[in-house]
Design a protein around this motif. Structure first.
Motif, short mmCIF file in Angstrom:
data_model
loop_
_atom_site.label_atom_id
_atom_site.label_comp_id
_atom_site.label_asym_id
_atom_site.label_seq_id
_atom_site.Cartn_x
_atom_site.Cartn_y
_atom_site.Cartn_z
N LYS A 59 0.83 -1.21 0.00
CA LYS A 59 0.00 0.00 0.00
C LYS A 59 0.87 1.26 0.00
CE LYS A 59 -4.29 -1.72 2.08
NZ LYS A 59 -5.24 -1.62 3.23
N GLY A 62 1.79 2.12 -3.37
CA GLY A 62 0.69 2.56 -4.22
C GLY A 62 -0.25 1.48 -4.68
N ASN A 79 -1.22 1.66 -10.13
CA ASN A 79 -0.85 3.06 -9.92
C ASN A 79 0.22 3.18 -8.84
OD1 ASN A 79 -2.87 4.11 -11.79
ND2 ASN A 79 -4.38 3.52 -10.24
N THR A 81 3.10 4.64 -6.87
CA THR A 81 3.48 6.04 -6.63
C THR A 81 4.90 6.19 -6.08
OG1 THR A 81 2.48 5.91 -4.42
CG2 THR A 81 1.10 6.74 -6.22
N SER A 82 5.52 5.07 -5.69
CA SER A 82 6.85 5.13 -5.13
C SER A 82 7.59 3.84 -5.40
CB SER A 82 6.79 5.37 -3.61
OG SER A 82 8.08 5.31 -3.03
#
Length: 433
Positions: A59, A62, A79, A81-82
């Motif tokens: 989580k 992402g 998606n 994100t990191s």
């Protein structure tokens, strides 16, 4: 509030128990889901604290993660994100380090914290790093993080100095979408490696040789891995724990949802000790004995040898076996944490570096003991059901990492066991593994 187990032992365990999905496999499958943006459905997923930690890691990166009340887990890494997994998460569980290979393989970069200390030894990541460098990655270790980058990984021939499970997994994950073929020699052969390879192949990878000491990973095109539904293999270590609890109490226990071939190194030893073992079905093992077991020597080895994860609970059996047994631990240092606790219960054990000598005693006696790590915790539960009198087991957070519903499963076999709040104020021991 922390909790403890209260076990009133000395009663033969009888009945059947259903084995959950394998902790040592599901965590690696979860890391592998990072290789695709499609939705993944994992089945036979155990409800364990380690699964919760890996969920937190995914989580943070992402992923959408949804664990159902049953055994299903849905993950989608569409998606992201990191590409960084921070220390405050990775330190909780060493298996989360496997996101390194997945992130590098899909995104060409990763920054993952070093796992740090561990109660069962240093477990260096050098082999992981060497393997990724061989695939063409630029790897640096800065400020406690492994930083890896590659515009495109290239297949290579890699020879591991030792058959490291973690290194085999990270290299396999990274090489799945590398250009060309990767041949990984002296690879780990554990069933969990086979499960990971089967899962990756179900996603569209091209991996062969899993279960042997040479893996061939033919890289597929970036972006070509897809979603799938996959059932996690049964937990061979959990199954072994209930088998040993059954025979240790001179009972009659059947474990269901197992693959007996995964447990052959243990069952052969138990037969030599005097246990009777049957296979009621292709996915069941029954163990029973009406007499004391005989002493036995073991040496922990990589699969298919005797598993280091079973060394601690097996020592509990040896503590009341007739004769003198010798246990040699060759995989991890500091993995005799259970010895002091067993001695508190009356066991006769002496340790010199990586060798323990166990002289069987007539019986164990109930006492207050700690579960210093996951497998030592299993050893304490087995000791509790074997012992005369009452045993209290503390530090259950270690046990919760790898055993689902241990109280209800033990009760289904007739054990007198309950989980209650611990109001003693005892300090909690920590572990990173």
């Amino acid at each position: 509030m922390t909790e403890k187990l209260i076990i009133h032992g000395g009663k033969a365990l009888r009945g059947e128990v259903e084995i959950s999905g394998a902790k040592n496999s599901v965590l690696k499958l979860m890391a592998a889901t990072l290789l695709t943006g499609d939705s993944i459905e994992l089945r036979n997923v155990p409800h364990l604290s380690d699964v919760g930690v890996m969920t937190q890691v995914l989580k943070y990166l992402g992923c959408d993660v949804d664990q159902q009340d049953d055994d299903r887990l849905y993950i989608q890494a569409k998606n992201i994100t990191s590409c960084e997994a921070p220390y405050d998460l990775v330190r909780k569980m060493r298996a989360s380090f496997d996101v390194l290979g997945s992130l590098l393989g899909r995104f060409g970069e990763a920054r993952v914290a070093l796992p740090g200390g561990c109660s069962i030894g240093k477990r260096s990541v050098d082999l992981h790093v060497k393997g990724l460098i061989a695939l063409g990655a630029e790897v640096e270790i800065n400020h406690g993080y492994v930083e890896a980058k590659a515009s495109r990984l290239i297949g290579a021939e890699i020879l591991l100095d030792t058959p490291s499970v973690g290194a085999t997994e990270n290299i396999m994950l990274a090489a799945t979408m590398a250009e060309g073929a990767t041949i990984l020699s002296n690879a780990a052969q554990e069933p969990e490696i086979v499960d990971l390879a089967n899962f990756l192949n179900a996603m569209g990878a091209d991996i062969s040789g899993a279960g042997t000491n040479e893996l061939v990973i033919n890289g597929v095109k970036p972006g070509s891995l897809h979603g799938t539904t996959y059932s996690v293999m049964p937990d061979r270590i959990e199954a072994a724990t209930y088998l040993m609890a059954g025979v240790g109490t001179m009972g009659d226990v059947t474990v269901n949802n197992v693959l007996p071939v995964h447990l052959s190194s243990l069952t052969h030893k138990l037969i030599e000790m005097g246990a009777e073992i049957e296979m009621p079905s292709p996915n069941s093992i029954r163990i029973h004995s009406e007499r004391r077991l005989q002493a036995q020597n073991i040496v922990t080895q990589p699969y298919p040898g005797f598993p280091t994860d079973l060394q601690a609970p097996f020592m509990t059996l040896l503590s009341t076996a007739d004769g003198v047994s010798i246990v040699k631990e060759t995989i991890y240092e500091n993995r005799f944490k259970q010895v002091g606790e067993l001695k508190r219960m009356g066991a006769d054990i002496s340790v010199e570096r990586d060798v323990a000598v166990i002289t069987g005693v007539p019986h164990l006696s109930g006492a207050e003991v700690n579960a210093h790590d996951l497998r030592a915790g299993a050893a304490m539960v087995i000791a509790g059901v074997m012992a005369e009198g009452s045993t209290q087991v503390f530090d259950l957070h270690h046990l919760d990492r790898g055993y689902e519903d241990v109280v209800s499963k033990m009760r289904s076999l007739g054990a007198d066991i309950e989980r209650v709040p611990d109001t003693s104020g005892r300090p909690v021991t920590e572990e990173s593994a």
